[in-house]
Structures are given as structure tokens and as C-alpha cells.
Design a protein around this motif. Structure first.
Motif, PDB file in Angstrom:
ATOM      1  N   UNK A  50       0.831  -1.206   0.000  1.00 20.06           N
ATOM      2  CA  UNK A  50       0.000   0.000   0.000  1.00 20.06           C
ATOM      3  C   UNK A  50       0.866   1.257   0.000  1.00 20.06           C
ATOM      4  N   UNK A  51       1.973   1.203   0.736  1.00 22.01           N
ATOM      5  CA  UNK A  51       2.799   2.393   0.934  1.00 22.01           C
ATOM      6  C   UNK A  51       4.037   2.440   0.028  1.00 22.01           C
ATOM      7  N   UNK A  52       4.165   1.476  -0.884  1.00 22.63           N
ATOM      8  CA  UNK A  52       5.277   1.511  -1.837  1.00 22.63           C
ATOM      9  C   UNK A  52       5.192   2.758  -2.714  1.00 22.63           C
ATOM     10  N   UNK A  53       6.320   3.369  -2.985  1.00 21.80           N
ATOM     11  CA  UNK A  53       6.338   4.558  -3.848  1.00 21.80           C
ATOM     12  C   UNK A  53       5.921   4.184  -5.272  1.00 21.80           C
ATOM     13  N   UNK A  54       5.102   5.011  -5.872  1.00 19.70           N
ATOM     14  CA  UNK A  54       4.650   4.821  -7.244  1.00 19.70           C
ATOM     15  C   UNK A  54       5.752   5.295  -8.186  1.00 19.70           C
ATOM     16  N   UNK A  55       6.288   4.376  -8.983  1.00 23.59           N
ATOM     17  CA  UNK A  55       7.434   4.696  -9.836  1.00 23.59           C
ATOM     18  C   UNK A  55       6.958   5.165 -11.209  1.00 23.59           C
ATOM     19  N   UNK A  56       6.394   6.372 -11.263  1.00 25.46           N
ATOM     20  CA  UNK A  56       5.870   6.903 -12.519  1.00 25.46           C
ATOM     21  C   UNK A  56       6.941   7.052 -13.590  1.00 25.46           C
ATOM     22  N   UNK A  57       8.146   7.547 -13.271  1.00 29.53           N
ATOM     23  CA  UNK A  57       9.171   7.665 -14.324  1.00 29.53           C
ATOM     24  C   UNK A  57       9.505   6.319 -14.977  1.00 29.53           C
ATOM     25  N   UNK A  58       9.568   5.265 -14.172  1.00 25.30           N
ATOM     26  CA  UNK A  58       9.833   3.924 -14.718  1.00 25.30           C
ATOM     27  C   UNK A  58       8.716   3.506 -15.674  1.00 25.30           C
ATOM     28  N   UNK A  59       7.472   3.771 -15.301  1.00 22.52           N
ATOM     29  CA  UNK A  59       6.337   3.394 -16.142  1.00 22.52           C
ATOM     30  C   UNK A  59       6.334   4.195 -17.435  1.00 22.52           C
ATOM     31  N   UNK A  60       6.576   5.499 -17.332  1.00 25.01           N
ATOM     32  CA  UNK A  60       6.589   6.341 -18.526  1.00 25.01           C
ATOM     33  C   UNK A  60       7.679   5.878 -19.499  1.00 25.01           C
ATOM     34  N   UNK A  61       8.855   5.585 -18.972  1.00 22.88           N
ATOM     35  CA  UNK A  61       9.954   5.134 -19.830  1.00 22.88           C
ATOM     36  C   UNK A  61       9.622   3.793 -20.479  1.00 22.88           C
ATOM     37  N   UNK A  62       9.051   2.871 -19.713  1.00 22.94           N
ATOM     38  CA  UNK A  62       8.706   1.564 -20.259  1.00 22.94           C
ATOM     39  C   UNK A  62       7.645   1.639 -21.334  1.00 22.94           C
ATOM     40  N   UNK A  63       6.641   2.476 -21.124  1.00 21.57           N
ATOM     41  CA  UNK A  63       5.564   2.626 -22.103  1.00 21.57           C
ATOM     42  C   UNK A  63       6.050   3.341 -23.351  1.00 21.57           C
ATOM     43  N   UNK A  64       6.893   4.359 -23.162  1.00 22.56           N
ATOM     44  CA  UNK A  64       7.465   5.049 -24.320  1.00 22.56           C
ATOM     45  C   UNK A  64       8.311   4.090 -25.152  1.00 22.56           C
ATOM     46  N   UNK A  65       8.968   3.143 -24.469  1.00 26.31           N
ATOM     47  CA  UNK A  65       9.755   2.137 -25.176  1.00 26.31           C
ATOM     48  C   UNK A  65       8.920   1.219 -26.036  1.00 26.31           C
ATOM     49  N   UNK A  66       7.606   1.174 -25.776  1.00 28.98           N
ATOM     50  CA  UNK A  66       6.692   0.384 -26.603  1.00 28.98           C
ATOM     51  C   UNK A  66       6.151   1.203 -27.778  1.00 28.98           C
ATOM     52  N   UNK A  67       6.630   2.444 -27.887  1.00 33.20           N
ATOM     53  CA  UNK A  67       6.193   3.294 -28.981  1.00 33.20           C
ATOM     54  C   UNK A  67       4.874   3.999 -28.728  1.00 33.20           C
ATOM     55  N   UNK A  68       4.478   4.128 -27.458  1.00 25.06           N
ATOM     56  CA  UNK A  68       3.201   4.738 -27.115  1.00 25.06           C
ATOM     57  C   UNK A  68       3.385   6.174 -26.667  1.00 25.06           C
ATOM     58  N   UNK A  69       2.367   6.994 -26.932  1.00 23.62           N
ATOM     59  CA  UNK A  69       2.351   8.369 -26.439  1.00 23.62           C
ATOM     60  C   UNK A  69       1.892   8.344 -24.985  1.00 23.62           C
ATOM     61  N   UNK A  70       2.697   8.892 -24.088  1.00 23.24           N
ATOM     62  CA  UNK A  70       2.423   8.780 -22.658  1.00 23.24           C
ATOM     63  C   UNK A  70       2.329  10.162 -22.035  1.00 23.24           C
ATOM     64  N   UNK A  71       1.326  10.341 -21.182  1.00 22.76           N
ATOM     65  CA  UNK A  71       1.194  11.567 -20.402  1.00 22.76           C
ATOM     66  C   UNK A  71       1.105  11.232 -18.929  1.00 22.76           C
ATOM     67  N   UNK A  72       1.326  12.229 -18.102  1.00 23.71           N
ATOM     68  CA  UNK A  72       1.232  12.053 -16.654  1.00 23.71           C
ATOM     69  C   UNK A  72       0.214  13.030 -16.079  1.00 23.71           C
ATOM     70  N   UNK A  73      -0.589  12.532 -15.143  1.00 29.10           N
ATOM     71  CA  UNK A  73      -1.548  13.383 -14.445  1.00 29.10           C
ATOM     72  C   UNK A  73      -1.542  13.017 -12.963  1.00 29.10           C
ATOM     73  N   UNK A  74      -2.217  13.856 -12.188  1.00 35.09           N
ATOM     74  CA  UNK A  74      -2.353  13.608 -10.754  1.00 35.09           C
ATOM     75  C   UNK A  74      -3.797  13.857 -10.334  1.00 35.09           C
ATOM     76  N   UNK A  75      -4.224  13.151  -9.330  1.00 36.71           N
ATOM     77  CA  UNK A  75      -5.531  13.422  -8.745  1.00 36.71           C
ATOM     78  C   UNK A  75      -5.411  14.574  -7.755  1.00 36.71           C
ATOM     79  N   UNK A  76      -6.499  14.885  -7.088  1.00 35.15           N
ATOM     80  CA  UNK A  76      -6.489  15.949  -6.092  1.00 35.15           C
ATOM     81  C   UNK A  76      -5.942  15.491  -4.743  1.00 35.15           C
ATOM     82  N   UNK A  77      -5.589  14.202  -4.632  1.00 35.04           N
ATOM     83  CA  UNK A  77      -4.944  13.710  -3.406  1.00 35.04           C
ATOM     84  C   UNK A  77      -3.475  14.134  -3.447  1.00 35.04           C
ATOM     85  N   UNK A  78      -3.066  15.024  -2.553  1.00 36.32           N
ATOM     86  CA  UNK A  78      -1.719  15.598  -2.612  1.00 36.32           C
ATOM     87  C   UNK A  78      -0.642  14.648  -2.115  1.00 36.32           C
TER      88      UNK A  78
END
Length: 257
Positions: A50-78
Motif C-alpha cells: 500500500x505504501x510503496x512509492x509509485x514509480x511513474x518515471x519507470x512506467x513512462x519510460x517503459x511505455x514510451x519504449x513500446x512506442x506509445x504516447x504517454x502523459x502524466x496526471x495527478x488526482x487531487x490527493x496531494x
């Protein structure tokens, strides 16, 4: 008449079929030490997930490596504390993220895949990119265009509805970490919603769950998700109106010996 197996042998056979805690025995009025320690360890793993850090940069890099257009967003939970205490905040985009998506809405395809941390960021960090790697070719084979993948921090399932609506997608596929269990702290779930919009409830979604090492494989999950996407778009429904009959399709597709 066949002689029943001794209880101990029956329990051993049952334990081979399930990760559930079956026939643990006892020590006086308590659990045996080994069983208690195993439970404590699994409970700790679930809390850690539950408390593991969300590794967004790793996910973005991996998805971009698949040739996909990737964006990042955040919810209102700070932060994670807000996320756990205020589920409503995880269902709404923050203002900056919404504005950024509105600028991309003219390029939306039929579906958008959203990858959110959910209640097990550990599951998403491990499984999301590999699942998309298996899913993307199946969508292409079905003639379904995928132009957007969005990585969402502080996400609840319903955040995908707002993202899909802003981008003008016909369907949203939300990949998100499921509530950790004592036997599977890293389980990924996929939630599919046709005509996403804010305010939808769960009967409008289909779910493919238990995607992890001891559950559904990436290929099995990708087959189910692609089938639901294709049929959901064709019938213009998801949720209770769309029964998952992908198993029948899989059997029909297998070659006959």
C-alpha cells in the motif's frame, strides 16, 4: 466403497490447490508459531504494498519504449495520507492535469489506457508495462486505435472516467493496483468503461482482476481485456450489460487436434 482419506492427507491435498490458510493446526489454544509468523509476514507485505512509492518515471519510460504516447496526471490527493483518508480526492483530476489533458483531447483515439497506483503501487510498478506489452498488439489486431496512455498518481478507479471524458475516448481501460491480500500483495486489476464520464458507478464497468504471478498471466489477461474492449465498443456497453464470454472465444480459437 472407497475408504475416505485420513483428515491430515485431505488437508495436505487441499493446501496444494489454494494459497488460503487451511488446516494450520494449533498449539494449545493458539496457532503454531510457524503459521503465526507466516501470517505476520504476509500482513507486513500487504501493508508495504500500500505504501510503496509509485514509480511513474519507470512506467513512462517503459511505455514510451513500446512506442506509445504517454502523459502524466495527478488526482487531487496531494499525498498518500490524503489518498487513503479521502477516497473522493483520488477520483478527481487536479486543475493542472485537467488543463493539460484538454489540450490533447483533439487527438484522442477509440480508447485510452490509464495506469493508476491504486491501493497497491507495488503491483503497478511490476506488472503494468508488461501487461500493456501483451495488450497493445491484440488491440491493433482488432482494429482498435490506441493513441493515449496516461500514468495517474493518487488514482482511484473512477479517475479514469474523468480522464476518458476529457480526452473524448469511447472507452477507458484503467489498470490499477488492487487492494493487497495476504496471499497476493501485488495484484493488478483492469476496469473497462464504455462512454466514460464523471459520476458513473461500478455496474457500468467490467473488471479483469488477479493479474499477478500466481493469478492470471499477462497473455490471459490481455486476451480477456481485448475481447471486452472489442465487444464493448461494438455493442456500446460495458458493465452488467456485457457478459465476459472471452473464455468461449478462446476455446473456439484453439486448433483442433
Amino acid at each position: 466403497m472407497k475408504t475416505p482419506a485420513p483428515p491430515s492427507r485431505s488437508l495436505e491435498a487441499l493446501r496444494e490447490l489454494t494459497p488460503a490458510r487451511v488446516g494450520l493446526g494449533r498449539s494449545g489454544a493458539s496457532l503454531p508459531t510457524e503459521a503465526l509468523l507466516a501470517f505476520t509476514l504476509d500482513h507486513a507485505r500487504a501493508r508495504d504494498a500500500v505504501h510503496t512509492a509509485f514509480d511513474a518515471p519507470h512506467l513512462v519510460a517503459g511505455l514510451a519504449g513500446l512506442g506509445l504516447q504517454v502523459g502524466e496526471v495527478s488526482s487531487q490527493a496531494r499525498n498518500r495520507r490524503d489518498y487513503l483518508r479521502r477516497p473522493d480526492l483520488g477520483r478527481m483530476l487536479d486543475a493542472d492535469s485537467r488543463r493539460a489533458l484538454e489540450q490533447q483531447s483533439s487527438n484522442a483515439g477509440e480508447i485510452v489506457i490509464v495506469i493508476g497506483d491504486g491501493l497497491s503501487p507495488a503491483a503497478v510498478n511490476v506488472h503494468a508495462v508488461e501487461l500493456v506489452r501483451h495488450l497493445a498488439p491484440r488491440l491493433t489486431e482488432a482494429g482498435i486505435s490506441l493513441s493515449h496512455v496516461v500514468v495517474a498518481s493518487g488514482a482511484r478507479v473512477a479517475l479514469g472516467d474523468e480522464i476518458g471524458a476529457v480526452l473524448g475516448a469511447r472507452m477507458v481501460v484503467m489498470l490499477i493496483g488492487e487492494r493487497p491480500g495476504l496471499s497476493a500483495p501485488d495484484s493488478l486489476g483492469a476496469y473497462l468503461t464504455f462512454a466514460p464520464r464523471t459520476g458513473l458507478t461500478d455496474e457500468k464497468r467490467n473488471c479483469v482482476s488477479n493479474i499477478h504471478g500466481g493469478g492470471l498471466s499477462y497473455d490471459e489477461a490481455a486476451f480477456k481485456i481485448a475481447w471486452l474492449v472489442r465487444e464493448g465498443i461494438a455493442r456500446q456497453v460495458t458493465g452488467v450489460a456485457l457478459k465476459d464470454e472471452s473464455g468461449t472465444a478462446l476455446i473456439a480459437a484453439r486448433p483442433v487436434d
